[in-house]
Design a protein around this motif. Structure first.
Motif, PDB file in Angstrom:
ATOM      1  N   ILE A  22      -3.246  -1.426  -0.039  1.00  0.00           N
ATOM      2  CA  ILE A  22      -2.879  -1.478  -1.508  1.00  0.00           C
ATOM      3  C   ILE A  22      -4.291  -0.168  -2.269  1.00  0.00           C
ATOM      4  CG2 ILE A  22      -2.466  -1.881  -3.848  1.00  0.00           C
ATOM      5  CD1 ILE A  22      -0.572  -4.309  -2.721  1.00  0.00           C
ATOM      6  N   THR A  25      -2.611  -0.977  -8.504  1.00  0.00           N
ATOM      7  CA  THR A  25      -1.665  -1.149  -8.525  1.00  0.00           C
ATOM      8  C   THR A  25      -0.801  -0.819  -7.967  1.00  0.00           C
ATOM      9  OG1 THR A  25      -2.396   1.000 -10.022  1.00  0.00           O
ATOM     10  CG2 THR A  25      -0.261   1.794  -9.530  1.00  0.00           C
ATOM     11  N   GLY A  26       1.011  -0.879  -8.483  1.00  0.00           N
ATOM     12  CA  GLY A  26       1.550  -1.047  -7.498  1.00  0.00           C
ATOM     13  C   GLY A  26       2.379  -2.619  -7.314  1.00  0.00           C
ATOM     14  N   VAL A  27       1.249  -3.422  -7.286  1.00  0.00           N
ATOM     15  CA  VAL A  27       1.745  -4.700  -7.417  1.00  0.00           C
ATOM     16  C   VAL A  27       2.038  -5.225  -8.718  1.00  0.00           C
ATOM     17  CG1 VAL A  27       0.054  -6.958  -7.252  1.00  0.00           C
ATOM     18  CG2 VAL A  27      -0.751  -5.255  -6.433  1.00  0.00           C
ATOM     19  N   GLU A  28       3.426  -6.262  -8.474  1.00  0.00           N
ATOM     20  CA  GLU A  28       4.388  -6.601  -9.774  1.00  0.00           C
ATOM     21  C   GLU A  28       4.266  -7.978  -9.645  1.00  0.00           C
ATOM     22  OE1 GLU A  28       8.727  -7.489  -8.052  1.00  0.00           O
ATOM     23  OE2 GLU A  28       8.208  -5.620  -8.082  1.00  0.00           O
ATOM     24  N   LYS A  64       3.070  -9.785  -4.270  1.00  0.00           N
ATOM     25  CA  LYS A  64       4.287  -8.586  -3.958  1.00  0.00           C
ATOM     26  C   LYS A  64       4.657  -7.298  -4.844  1.00  0.00           C
ATOM     27  CE  LYS A  64       8.737  -7.730  -3.749  1.00  0.00           C
ATOM     28  NZ  LYS A  64       9.006  -6.537  -3.882  1.00  0.00           N
ATOM     29  N   ARG A  65       4.961  -6.141  -3.580  1.00  0.00           N
ATOM     30  CA  ARG A  65       4.409  -5.175  -4.068  1.00  0.00           C
ATOM     31  C   ARG A  65       5.789  -4.370  -4.843  1.00  0.00           C
ATOM     32  NH1 ARG A  65       1.253  -1.230   0.146  1.00  0.00           N
ATOM     33  NH2 ARG A  65       1.236  -3.703   1.352  1.00  0.00           N
ATOM     34  N   THR A  66       5.802  -3.444  -5.638  1.00  0.00           N
ATOM     35  CA  THR A  66       7.133  -3.021  -5.715  1.00  0.00           C
ATOM     36  C   THR A  66       7.650  -2.516  -4.688  1.00  0.00           C
ATOM     37  OG1 THR A  66       5.594  -1.214  -6.711  1.00  0.00           O
ATOM     38  CG2 THR A  66       6.534  -2.668  -8.903  1.00  0.00           C
ATOM     39  N   SER A  67       6.888  -1.846  -3.920  1.00  0.00           N
ATOM     40  CA  SER A  67       7.426  -1.329  -3.230  1.00  0.00           C
ATOM     41  C   SER A  67       8.069  -1.643  -1.963  1.00  0.00           C
ATOM     42  CB  SER A  67       6.267  -0.375  -1.848  1.00  0.00           C
ATOM     43  OG  SER A  67       5.591  -0.898  -2.082  1.00  0.00           O
ATOM     44  N   GLN A  68       8.161  -3.344  -2.042  1.00  0.00           N
ATOM     45  CA  GLN A  68       8.396  -3.907  -0.713  1.00  0.00           C
ATOM     46  C   GLN A  68       9.816  -4.725  -1.001  1.00  0.00           C
ATOM     47  OE1 GLN A  68       7.666  -3.855   2.123  1.00  0.00           O
ATOM     48  NE2 GLN A  68       5.778  -1.852   2.392  1.00  0.00           N
TER      49      GLN A  68
END
Length: 183
Positions: A6, A104-107, A133-137
């Motif tokens: 990330i 950015t991108g970490v949920e 947990k990333r939004t993209s995973q």
């Protein structure tokens, strides 16, 4: 498969920045950043050290460039190396963990937890892990940071693994650090 990191750990002063700034004036292999690890058998070599590649790990296709060395395991978990941080090791590990948790991108991100028993070239290393947990995973990941002070600067090894591979990746990182020898 694990996505690229990330956020790359950032240092206020970086050799990579200097090297990439000179890219327009030079077409040498260092124009894209750091040279990365070199491998001979199970030995990894960096600019001022050698260590042993953990069992089952190989050089990453992303070795060098934005990192000073990167290795991967068969599940695409990774361990990479960075130097030249101005903060002390304990502060640097805490800062990196805090930064990744709010990237950015970490949920979601769990609070950082200490990692005990990490010895880097005979010195006790500061270790910390963040589960996120990333939004993209679809799966959770664990990002680990291992930091020591060496030659007046803080350096770190980072691990990024799937939560299900946390123990084996942590063991690989500890093995890499324990077999590290400064030259």
């Amino acid at each position: 498969d694990a996505l690229p990191p990330i956020a790359t750990p950032t240092a206020p002063i970086s050799k990579a920045t200097t090297a990439s700034a000179s890219a327009s004036a030079s077409a040498t292999s260092t124009a894209s950043g750091y040279p990365g690890f070199t491998q001979s058998g199970s030995t990894l070599k960096g600019s001022n050290f050698t260590t042993t590649l953990p069992t089952g790990w190989t050089l990453s296709a992303n070795n060098g460039g934005k990192n000073e060395g990167e290795i991967v395991d068969p599940n695409n978990n990774l361990i990479d190396y960075f130097t030249d941080f101005q903060r002390k090791a304990s502060e640097n590990c805490a800062y990196q963990a805090s930064t990744i948790a709010s990237a950015t991108g970490v949920e979601t991100a769990q609070p950082a937890v200490p990692v005990s028993g990490a010895t880097w070239a005979g010195e006790a290393a500061t270790g910390v892990e963040v589960m996120l947990k990333r939004t993209s995973q679809t799966k959770q990941e664990v990002v680990g940071y291992y930091c020591i002070d060496h030659a007046g600067l803080s350096i770190l090894v980072r691990s990024i693994s799937w939560a299900s591979d946390r123990a084996s990746v942590q063991a690989g990182a500890k093995q890499l650090l324990a077999r590290w020898k400064w030259q």
